[in-house]
Structure formats: C-alpha cells, structure tokens
Design a protein around this motif. Structure first.
Motif, PDB file in Angstrom:
ATOM      1  N   ASN A 366     -11.633   9.982 -30.319  1.00  0.00           N
ATOM      2  CA  ASN A 366     -10.241   9.995 -29.870  1.00  0.00           C
ATOM      3  C   ASN A 366      -9.381  10.875 -30.781  1.00  0.00           C
ATOM      4  N   ASP A 367      -8.605  11.773 -30.184  1.00  0.00           N
ATOM      5  CA  ASP A 367      -7.757  12.696 -30.958  1.00  0.00           C
ATOM      6  C   ASP A 367      -6.691  11.949 -31.768  1.00  0.00           C
ATOM      7  N   LYS A 375      -9.206   4.388 -32.554  1.00  0.00           N
ATOM      8  CA  LYS A 375      -8.919   3.987 -31.173  1.00  0.00           C
ATOM      9  C   LYS A 375     -10.227   3.766 -30.415  1.00  0.00           C
ATOM     10  N   GLY A 376     -10.217   2.706 -29.594  1.00  0.00           N
ATOM     11  CA  GLY A 376     -11.362   2.431 -28.732  1.00  0.00           C
ATOM     12  C   GLY A 376     -10.852   1.870 -27.422  1.00  0.00           C
ATOM     13  N   LEU A 377     -11.679   1.129 -26.729  1.00  0.00           N
ATOM     14  CA  LEU A 377     -11.280   0.520 -25.456  1.00  0.00           C
ATOM     15  C   LEU A 377     -10.887  -0.934 -25.678  1.00  0.00           C
ATOM     16  N   ALA A 378      -9.711  -1.305 -25.181  1.00  0.00           N
ATOM     17  CA  ALA A 378      -9.263  -2.703 -25.247  1.00  0.00           C
ATOM     18  C   ALA A 378     -10.188  -3.517 -24.359  1.00  0.00           C
ATOM     19  N   PRO A 446     -11.188 -11.218 -30.242  1.00  0.00           N
ATOM     20  CA  PRO A 446     -10.746  -9.846 -29.947  1.00  0.00           C
ATOM     21  C   PRO A 446     -11.897  -8.855 -30.081  1.00  0.00           C
ATOM     22  N   ALA A 447     -11.896  -7.838 -29.214  1.00  0.00           N
ATOM     23  CA  ALA A 447     -12.934  -6.804 -29.286  1.00  0.00           C
ATOM     24  C   ALA A 447     -12.362  -5.443 -28.934  1.00  0.00           C
ATOM     25  N   VAL A 448     -12.750  -4.448 -29.736  1.00  0.00           N
ATOM     26  CA  VAL A 448     -12.455  -3.042 -29.436  1.00  0.00           C
ATOM     27  C   VAL A 448     -13.824  -2.358 -29.368  1.00  0.00           C
ATOM     28  N   VAL A 449     -14.180  -1.839 -28.191  1.00  0.00           N
ATOM     29  CA  VAL A 449     -15.514  -1.261 -28.037  1.00  0.00           C
ATOM     30  C   VAL A 449     -15.421   0.246 -27.798  1.00  0.00           C
ATOM     31  N   VAL A 466      -7.997  -6.018 -36.008  1.00  0.00           N
ATOM     32  CA  VAL A 466      -8.566  -5.651 -34.712  1.00  0.00           C
ATOM     33  C   VAL A 466      -7.592  -6.083 -33.617  1.00  0.00           C
ATOM     34  N   ASP A 467      -7.066  -5.107 -32.896  1.00  0.00           N
ATOM     35  CA  ASP A 467      -6.142  -5.389 -31.791  1.00  0.00           C
ATOM     36  C   ASP A 467      -6.896  -5.166 -30.473  1.00  0.00           C
ATOM     37  N   GLY A 468      -7.442  -6.254 -29.949  1.00  0.00           N
ATOM     38  CA  GLY A 468      -8.251  -6.164 -28.722  1.00  0.00           C
ATOM     39  C   GLY A 468      -7.420  -6.003 -27.475  1.00  0.00           C
ATOM     40  N   THR A 469      -6.111  -6.220 -27.588  1.00  0.00           N
ATOM     41  CA  THR A 469      -5.226  -6.066 -26.423  1.00  0.00           C
ATOM     42  C   THR A 469      -4.945  -4.595 -26.160  1.00  0.00           C
ATOM     43  N   ASN A 470      -4.792  -3.820 -27.244  1.00  0.00           N
ATOM     44  CA  ASN A 470      -4.453  -2.399 -27.097  1.00  0.00           C
ATOM     45  C   ASN A 470      -5.573  -1.442 -27.500  1.00  0.00           C
ATOM     46  N   GLY A 471      -6.701  -1.993 -28.006  1.00  0.00           N
ATOM     47  CA  GLY A 471      -7.839  -1.133 -28.345  1.00  0.00           C
ATOM     48  C   GLY A 471      -7.646  -0.327 -29.615  1.00  0.00           C
ATOM     49  N   ILE A 472      -7.032  -0.955 -30.637  1.00  0.00           N
ATOM     50  CA  ILE A 472      -6.786  -0.231 -31.902  1.00  0.00           C
ATOM     51  C   ILE A 472      -7.330  -1.032 -33.074  1.00  0.00           C
ATOM     52  N   VAL A 473      -8.023  -0.340 -33.985  1.00  0.00           N
ATOM     53  CA  VAL A 473      -8.489  -0.950 -35.232  1.00  0.00           C
ATOM     54  C   VAL A 473      -7.696  -0.302 -36.371  1.00  0.00           C
ATOM     55  N   THR A 474      -7.050  -1.127 -37.194  1.00  0.00           N
ATOM     56  CA  THR A 474      -6.268  -0.588 -38.316  1.00  0.00           C
ATOM     57  C   THR A 474      -6.924  -1.000 -39.626  1.00  0.00           C
ATOM     58  N   LEU A 475      -7.171   0.003 -40.475  1.00  0.00           N
ATOM     59  CA  LEU A 475      -7.776  -0.226 -41.786  1.00  0.00           C
ATOM     60  C   LEU A 475      -6.681  -0.614 -42.765  1.00  0.00           C
TER      61      LEU A 475
END
Length: 478
Positions: A366-367, A375-378, A446-449, A466-475
């Motif tokens: 993802n750009d 970024k991944g898929l919610a 929650p899952a971001v795949v 891990v934000d599985g609603t919007n598909g974002i992982v924040t370090l």
C-alpha cells in the motif's frame, strides 16, 4: 500452472464465448442451489469422499508389492482430479452467495466496504470450531484431575508425551485423546502438502494445544455461546434499521442461506483439503517404505522429494536415486527461505489486481504505508493494543502467549487454536474471506489481513495497535 523456485503460480483463462450469456446461465444456476449449498456439500462428501477414504485406508493397511503400489498410486491420482473438481463445485457457489449478500449489505447501509456483514455470519458450528471444542473439553478433563493438571503445568514440549504415556492415571485420558485423533487427526502440520506429519502420527500436536488451554483456563463452550448471542443481537439491530420491507425480506432470504452455508469454508477443508492429503500421505509413506526395501532411497519420507512420474517409473524399475533426493531436499530448504518472490508474472490490469485482493489480500504494498503504519484489509472489527509475536510455522505455536498479537503470513484451519490466545491478528496474505479473517470474526478479535509486509516489518516484542475496523496497524514503539 507455472512452477517457479518451488512455488506454484496459477493463471485463470478468460472464457472464450459469449460472457453475458454465461453470466446469465450461471446466475440462474446459482439461484437454484443457494438454498441447499451445505446439504449438497454433505451429500458429495458422503457419496464420493468417504467411500474412497475407506478404500485408501484398506490399501494403507494391506500388503503391498511394486505392481499393486503402482495401480493404487494411479487410482489416487485419478481421485485427486475428481476431488478438486468437486472441491470448486462446493466452494465457488458459496463465494458467489457471500458476494451477493455483501453487495446487498453495502447498498442497504451505503458503506463502501461490506466486511461488517461477515460478522453477521459467525457463531455457526463448523469442523474447525468442533475440533477446538473437543480440545477444550479434553483440557477440562485434565483440569478435573490434580495429577494430570500437574503433568500439563510442569512438563515442557519434549517430555509431555513421554510423561503421559508412563503415568497410570493418564491411561484413560490418553485413550480419550486417541479417540479424538481417530476422528479429528487427519490433518497435516503443513497444509496442502505431504511433507508435514499428521496429528494422527504424533499426538503431541494435539497435546500441546490442550496444554495451552489448561494454562489459559480456556472454555470453548462459554465463548461460543457469547458469539452466537452477539451475532443474533447484531442481526436484529441491523434489520431494525431497514425501513423498506421488500428490501428487508430480500436481504433476510439471502442472509439465511449464507448463514446456513457459512460452515462450508471450514467443513470442506476438513474433509477435502486436509483429510485427502493426510490419508494420501499415510499411503505414500507406506509406498516409500516399499521403495526403501528395494534400495531406492534411505528414508520412507524421501518419496515426497520425487515427482509423480518418477515414482511410477521407480515402481516399474527400482533404481538408486539417493543423490537426486538429497539434491532436491537441499533445493526445497532453499526455496522455503526465498525472500522477495515475485507476486505475479506479466502485467495484470488494475481491475484484476483489485478482484484478486478480495481473496488474496494486497498484491502490491500500500502506497500509504509509513514508518509507523501498515495498511491492510479491515476484516474483523475493533481495536486492540498488544505485543507482537511473529509465528512462522506450527513449531512456533508455543511462543504465543495470552493477549499477544499474532503476526503471520497466513493461517489455515490448523492455526484456529491460536485465535483464543491471541488479542488480535495481522497477516501478510488473505482477503476478507480468508481463513484468518473468518476465524478472527468467530473469536471476536480485531484482524487486519493481506498487509503483504507485516512479517518483514514487525518483530517479536513490538507494541502495535490493531484497528480491525479500518484495516490499519500502528507501530507504537518509543
């Protein structure tokens, strides 16, 4: 199919005829079978798969010579072709129905993504969950016996099985484990492959999961009850939001069919993907033993490093191929460690990549990814902050502790047992209809795949949100 450095790539050929006519015919066919998808699958399993498995078991247990081995190998090859015709005949209509329900849901809610609808398809007992339920019950048996509990709490991986086999108090428990394995043990530790041993061959795979449940105090039945209750509540709340009664009834009809068919994903895997490979492996090991006896190679498992035509030829004329096998083993180990494999060959159109993404996850990175965000898929809603554990294979399952964030390339039904331990899941591959996404929704974590890069970018001990609603992982590391 294309084989590249030990990895298989597939290409779908577009239909050559009138596609509109074909779509219409397909639509009519699908509409006629949507209400009976699960019943239809169960019939195929009962009539086609189980009788062949019984036959294959008798071959594995019977006497074998080279000529007979070659005949059975041919029958197994033929059955694989039948099996995967049936496999797609079972799986594709369910995917079509899911897409239909997702589109309805998006239109009714005006949402861009319809992944939320899949949370309304949880809480239906399937073979993966059933396996988990039985393992959980075996853990409760352990908890009810002080001596057994002590063994499970104190013993490490290497000594657990030995200790249980030596202990008189564990005799009836091990008989229960044996009964469990005869029903649920036909699965390999390496999915879609012959090289990994089956649970049936080594009870330790199941015992380690039971050990995890004993230490976590996990109770499947309680959790499952909650999932069903939450699904019913969410569904009723959603229906109340639909004002138009015609749309409401139409959605309800397709939804009920999709809920009934939601077991197909895991049940077909249990009976086809896992069981066929496991039973084939046990027969092929027997064949390997026969070839060892004829001095073809040194170990029965060496058969898995030969191609089918080579094995057929060796059954006609057994010659020494030890050098070839060693060379293949070395190549196999190198191929498994290959970094940066091409995701595809050629130049696909953006529309094709978009379609593939739904099932496979991100094809390109993802750009919008940055140093602190992936970024991944919610796929399963909610947010969770926790410590990363990168799990590469089944041998590393022990690393995952209660509340850790499971980070992996992808999961198969063999990995289901990790989901009750994990606080959230992040994968490199897979779409919103992947196994990882479906089971995360079942366990309400929650899952971001399909992030493509999580196993390379994240390491054990990293703290992530891990934000599985919007598909974002924040370090969140300082």
């Amino acid at each position: 199919l294309k084989l590249y450095k030990g990895h298989i790539y597939t290409k779908t050929e577009p239909f050559k005829g009138d596609s509109n006519k074909r779509f219409q015919a397909n639509k009519e066919l699908m509409e006629s079978i949507y209400p009976i998808l699960t019943k239809r699958m169960n019939q195929m399993i009962k009539e086609q798969f189980l009788p062949y498995y019984n036959k294959l078991d008798s071959f594995t247990e019977g006497n074998l010579n080279l000529q007979r081995g070659k005949e059975i190998l041919q029958s197994l090859t033929d059955f694989y072709k039948t099996a995967y015709d049936l496999h797609f005949d079972i799986v594709m209509p369910q995917m079509s129905l899911n897409t239909k329900v997702e589109e309805y849901y998006k239109n009714l809610t005006n949402k861009k993504s319809g992944h939320d609808v899949y949370e309304l398809l949880t809480g239906k007992m399937n073979k993966s969950l059933e396996t988990d339920q039985q393992l959980s019950r075996l853990a409760l048996t352990v908890k009810g016996d002080a001596e057994l509990t002590k063994i499970f709490e104190e013993e490490c991986t290497e000594t657990l099985l030995k200790k249980l086999e030596e202990n008189k108090a564990a005799k009836s428990f091990m008989a229960e484990v044996d009964t469990f394995l005869k029903q649920y043990g036909y699965r390999s530790v390496v999915s879609h492959d012959f090289v990994g041993e089956t649970w049936l061959e080594n009870p330790l795979h199941a015992l380690l999961i039971i050990q995890g449940y004993v230490n976590d105090g996990y109770n499947f039945d309680e959790n499952f009850k909650q999932t069903v209750k939450k699904r019913e509540q969410n569904y009723n709340e959603f229906l109340e939001q639909i004002a138009d009664s015609t749309h409401k009834e139409e959605f309800k009809k397709y939804y009920q069919w999709a809920l009934d068919a939601s077991v197909i994903r895991d049940d077909h895997h249990f009976y086809i993907d896992a069981m066929l490979d496991a039973k084939a492996r046990l027969f092929l090991i027997k064949l390997g033993d026969l070839l060892v006896h004829h001095h073809v190679f040194l170990m029965k498992e060496d058969i898995f490093f030969l191609y089918l035509d080579e094995v057929k030829s060796l059954l006609e004329n057994p010659v020494d191929v030890k050098e070839l096998v060693e060379k293949r083993k070395k190549e196999h180990a190198e191929h498994e460690q290959m970094p940066n494999l091409p995701r595809y060959f050629g130049v696909p159109e953006p529309a094709h990549l978009k379609e593939a993404e739904k099932y496979m996850g991100a094809i390109e990175e993802n750009d919008d990814n940055s140093e602190h965000s992936i970024k991944g898929l919610a796929s399963s809603s909610g947010t969770y902050t926790g410590k990363v554990k990168v799990i590469s294979n089944t041998k590393e399952f022990y690393k995952l502790e209660k509340g850790d964030v499971l980070v992996c390339k992808t999961t198969t039904p063999l990995w289901t047992t990790l989901f009750q331990t994990a606080g959230a899941v992040i994968t490199d591959a897979g779409g919103i209809l992947s196994h990882s996404a479906i089971i995360a929704r079942e366990y309400e974590i929650p899952a971001v795949v399909g992030t493509k890069i999580s196993t390379n970018k994240l390491k054990d001990g990293d703290i992530v949100m891990v934000d599985g609603t919007n598909g974002i992982v924040t370090l969140l590391n300082e």
